[in-house]
Design an enzyme around this catalytic site. Sequence first.
Site, PDB file in Angstrom:
ATOM      1  N   PHE A   7      21.149  18.066 -11.666  1.00  0.00           N
ATOM      2  CA  PHE A   7      20.630  16.692 -11.567  1.00  0.00           C
ATOM      3  C   PHE A   7      20.034  16.430 -10.184  1.00  0.00           C
ATOM      4  O   PHE A   7      18.822  16.235 -10.027  1.00  0.00           O
ATOM      5  CB  PHE A   7      21.778  15.727 -11.919  1.00  0.00           C
ATOM      6  N   ASP A  27      20.023  29.279  -9.406  1.00  0.00           N
ATOM      7  CA  ASP A  27      20.984  28.530 -10.230  1.00  0.00           C
ATOM      8  C   ASP A  27      21.424  29.431 -11.379  1.00  0.00           C
ATOM      9  O   ASP A  27      20.600  30.162 -11.938  1.00  0.00           O
ATOM     10  CB  ASP A  27      20.292  27.248 -10.759  1.00  0.00           C
ATOM     11  N   ASN A  28      22.694  29.363 -11.760  1.00  0.00           N
ATOM     12  CA  ASN A  28      23.140  30.161 -12.916  1.00  0.00           C
ATOM     13  C   ASN A  28      23.188  29.320 -14.203  1.00  0.00           C
ATOM     14  O   ASN A  28      23.662  29.790 -15.225  1.00  0.00           O
ATOM     15  CB  ASN A  28      24.508  30.802 -12.660  1.00  0.00           C
ATOM     16  N   THR A  31      26.062  24.276 -15.225  1.00  0.00           N
ATOM     17  CA  THR A  31      26.069  22.856 -15.618  1.00  0.00           C
ATOM     18  C   THR A  31      24.662  22.249 -15.542  1.00  0.00           C
ATOM     19  O   THR A  31      24.482  21.097 -15.910  1.00  0.00           O
ATOM     20  CB  THR A  31      27.012  22.023 -14.718  1.00  0.00           C
ATOM     21  N   SER A  71      27.398  23.722  -7.568  1.00  0.00           N
ATOM     22  CA  SER A  71      28.803  23.396  -7.854  1.00  0.00           C
ATOM     23  C   SER A  71      28.816  22.451  -9.044  1.00  0.00           C
ATOM     24  O   SER A  71      27.984  21.544  -9.119  1.00  0.00           O
ATOM     25  CB  SER A  71      29.458  22.657  -6.675  1.00  0.00           C
ATOM     26  N   ALA A 110      25.844  20.422   0.584  1.00  0.00           N
ATOM     27  CA  ALA A 110      26.041  19.192  -0.197  1.00  0.00           C
ATOM     28  C   ALA A 110      27.545  19.003  -0.377  1.00  0.00           C
ATOM     29  O   ALA A 110      28.169  19.594  -1.250  1.00  0.00           O
ATOM     30  CB  ALA A 110      25.346  19.308  -1.548  1.00  0.00           C
ATOM     31  N   TYR A 141      37.915  20.593  -7.081  1.00  0.00           N
ATOM     32  CA  TYR A 141      36.627  20.152  -6.530  1.00  0.00           C
ATOM     33  C   TYR A 141      36.808  19.687  -5.091  1.00  0.00           C
ATOM     34  O   TYR A 141      36.109  20.157  -4.184  1.00  0.00           O
ATOM     35  CB  TYR A 141      36.101  19.016  -7.402  1.00  0.00           C
ATOM     36  N   LYS A 145      35.328  21.609  -1.759  1.00  0.00           N
ATOM     37  CA  LYS A 145      34.341  20.999  -0.861  1.00  0.00           C
ATOM     38  C   LYS A 145      34.881  20.913   0.561  1.00  0.00           C
ATOM     39  O   LYS A 145      34.132  21.087   1.530  1.00  0.00           O
ATOM     40  CB  LYS A 145      33.961  19.607  -1.376  1.00  0.00           C
ATOM     41  N   TYR A 155      30.932  28.733  10.676  1.00  0.00           N
ATOM     42  CA  TYR A 155      29.667  29.444  10.922  1.00  0.00           C
ATOM     43  C   TYR A 155      28.906  28.782  12.069  1.00  0.00           C
ATOM     44  O   TYR A 155      28.250  29.454  12.868  1.00  0.00           O
ATOM     45  CB  TYR A 155      28.802  29.483   9.648  1.00  0.00           C
TER      46      TYR A 155
HETATM   47  P1  NAD Z   1      24.946  19.335 -11.432  1.00  0.00           P
HETATM   48  O1  NAD Z   1      26.115  19.875 -12.185  1.00  0.00           O
HETATM   49  O2  NAD Z   1      23.885  18.623 -12.206  1.00  0.00           O
HETATM   50  O3  NAD Z   1      24.243  20.472 -10.587  1.00  0.00           O
HETATM   51  C1  NAD Z   1      24.928  21.542 -10.024  1.00  0.00           C
HETATM   52  C2  NAD Z   1      24.124  22.802 -10.241  1.00  0.00           C
HETATM   53  O4  NAD Z   1      24.837  23.922  -9.677  1.00  0.00           O
HETATM   54  C3  NAD Z   1      23.913  23.116 -11.718  1.00  0.00           C
HETATM   55  O5  NAD Z   1      22.541  23.318 -11.990  1.00  0.00           O
HETATM   56  C4  NAD Z   1      24.728  24.385 -11.937  1.00  0.00           C
HETATM   57  O6  NAD Z   1      24.222  25.209 -12.970  1.00  0.00           O
HETATM   58  C5  NAD Z   1      24.700  25.014 -10.559  1.00  0.00           C
HETATM   59  N1  NAD Z   1      25.800  25.966 -10.343  1.00  0.00           N
HETATM   60  C6  NAD Z   1      27.132  25.751 -10.527  1.00  0.00           C
HETATM   61  N2  NAD Z   1      27.832  26.877 -10.245  1.00  0.00           N
HETATM   62  C7  NAD Z   1      26.916  27.807  -9.854  1.00  0.00           C
HETATM   63  C8  NAD Z   1      27.017  29.172  -9.444  1.00  0.00           C
HETATM   64  N3  NAD Z   1      28.200  29.814  -9.387  1.00  0.00           N
HETATM   65  N4  NAD Z   1      25.880  29.829  -9.123  1.00  0.00           N
HETATM   66  C9  NAD Z   1      24.664  29.204  -9.196  1.00  0.00           C
HETATM   67  N5  NAD Z   1      24.522  27.915  -9.576  1.00  0.00           N
HETATM   68  C10 NAD Z   1      25.628  27.233  -9.917  1.00  0.00           C
HETATM   69  O7  NAD Z   1      25.550  18.388 -10.306  1.00  0.00           O
HETATM   70  P2  NAD Z   1      24.800  17.361  -9.319  1.00  0.00           P
HETATM   71  O8  NAD Z   1      25.283  16.016  -9.631  1.00  0.00           O
HETATM   72  O9  NAD Z   1      23.350  17.650  -9.300  1.00  0.00           O
HETATM   73  O10 NAD Z   1      25.443  17.796  -7.924  1.00  0.00           O
HETATM   74  C11 NAD Z   1      24.778  18.682  -7.035  1.00  0.00           C
HETATM   75  C12 NAD Z   1      25.582  18.851  -5.767  1.00  0.00           C
HETATM   76  O11 NAD Z   1      25.725  17.587  -5.118  1.00  0.00           O
HETATM   77  C13 NAD Z   1      26.990  19.386  -5.997  1.00  0.00           C
HETATM   78  O12 NAD Z   1      27.307  20.293  -4.968  1.00  0.00           O
HETATM   79  C14 NAD Z   1      27.850  18.166  -5.903  1.00  0.00           C
HETATM   80  O13 NAD Z   1      29.147  18.482  -5.453  1.00  0.00           O
HETATM   81  C15 NAD Z   1      27.098  17.308  -4.898  1.00  0.00           C
HETATM   82  N6  NAD Z   1      27.377  15.888  -5.101  1.00  0.00           N
HETATM   83  C16 NAD Z   1      26.830  15.203  -6.145  1.00  0.00           C
HETATM   84  C17 NAD Z   1      27.131  13.860  -6.313  1.00  0.00           C
HETATM   85  C18 NAD Z   1      26.535  13.035  -7.433  1.00  0.00           C
HETATM   86  O14 NAD Z   1      26.845  11.840  -7.537  1.00  0.00           O
HETATM   87  N7  NAD Z   1      25.684  13.573  -8.264  1.00  0.00           N
HETATM   88  C19 NAD Z   1      28.023  13.229  -5.436  1.00  0.00           C
HETATM   89  C20 NAD Z   1      28.586  13.981  -4.411  1.00  0.00           C
HETATM   90  C21 NAD Z   1      28.243  15.299  -4.245  1.00  0.00           C
END
Ligand code: NAD
Length: 311
Positions: A7, A27-28, A31, A71, A110, A141, A145, A155
């Site tokens: 997303f 990306d894998n 999700t 993630s 992130a 989670y 993080k 690092y």
């Molecule tokens: P999302 O689940 O839509 O996107 C996460 C992406 O990571 C997915 O496309 C998934 O396929 C990929 N992924 C997961 N494990 C993987 C792996 N082992 N190798 C390669 N790719 C992998 O989630 P999002 O809402 O887009 O969140 C993105 C990031 O932002 C995350 O790290 C999340 O913790 C952080 N975040 C999001 C929010 C929010 O409100 N959306 C809030 C705080 C933090």
Amino acid sequence: MTGGAGFLGSHLCEALLARGISVVCVDNLLTGTARNVAHLAARPDFQFRRRDLTEPVDVLGPVGYVFHLASAASPADYLRLPIQTLEVGSLGTRHALELAERKRARFVLASTSEVYGDPLEHPQPESYWGNVNPVGPRSVYDEAKRFGEALTSAYRHSRGLDTAIVRIFNTYGPRMRPDDGRAVPTFLRQALTGEPLTVTGDGSQTRSVCYVDDTVRGIVALALSGHPGPMNIGSPFETSMLDLARLVIELTGARSPIRFIDRPADDPAVRRPDTALAYRTLGWAPRVPVREGLLRTIEWFARELPVPRSA
Ligand code: NAD
């Protein structure tokens, strides 16, 4: 960028491309979905690589920034994928950091408001250390993080890597999965399909929801600023879950009732970022009012969701 087919990542890909920055999206699809970036696939400045970040990763050519977003992020996803979430937060972060080190790139982690857990300080400034249950169901989670932040800091301090940590608060917008379990997509799906809106507990728990364009603008500004963070990016406008459900009903014109259900374990009671640092350092503040952001998201969900059968 890792997690670029998710997303937030897909919107970040677009924002970087709009600035003339080429993107390699790794990306894998655990999700995320290739559909989120399908409209970028034909561009010469965009590449998609299906890779699992728990394995070392490399890309050809110079790299200026490594944005590490991979993630699972919604509670429904990380509760279903606990080990994978811990692995991408630990091994995955390490592999992304190693890539940044090899390429002498700036690394942007992130992170999340979840590092504050069920906060005892409100609103949460970056100096607050958090209140996290290390063995609760959400710990996969939260602690992944927190470990990611620690590894990124290590690092920076021991290897001299240029790093930034962004603590992202609840963000919503188009391309959220209607079934991802987070409040906004759940309410929108329920309202648009005529189901009751399920509010957990008595609905008095609060969240601050930020429209995706604002969040992405903050992440890009932090990346370009050279500031190490951690920096909160999120909306300071707090709303109770019950008020949010009522607003969704009003904006969708739904006739769905509200149904109260059990609160999940360790669900934080309040959550609101202190965004003074982002404002002071980047001049960043959210611009999209929640009504407008919800209307844009409703438009997208209405196109994506199957039309409900008439009664
Ligand atoms: P999302 O689940 O839509 O996107 C996460 C992406 O990571 C997915 O496309 C998934 O396929 C990929 N992924 C997961 N494990 C993987 C792996 N082992 N190798 C390669 N790719 C992998 O989630 P999002 O809402 O887009 O969140 C993105 C990031 O932002 C995350 O790290 C999340 O913790 C952080 N975040 C999001 C929010 C929010 O409100 N959306 C809030 C705080 C933090």
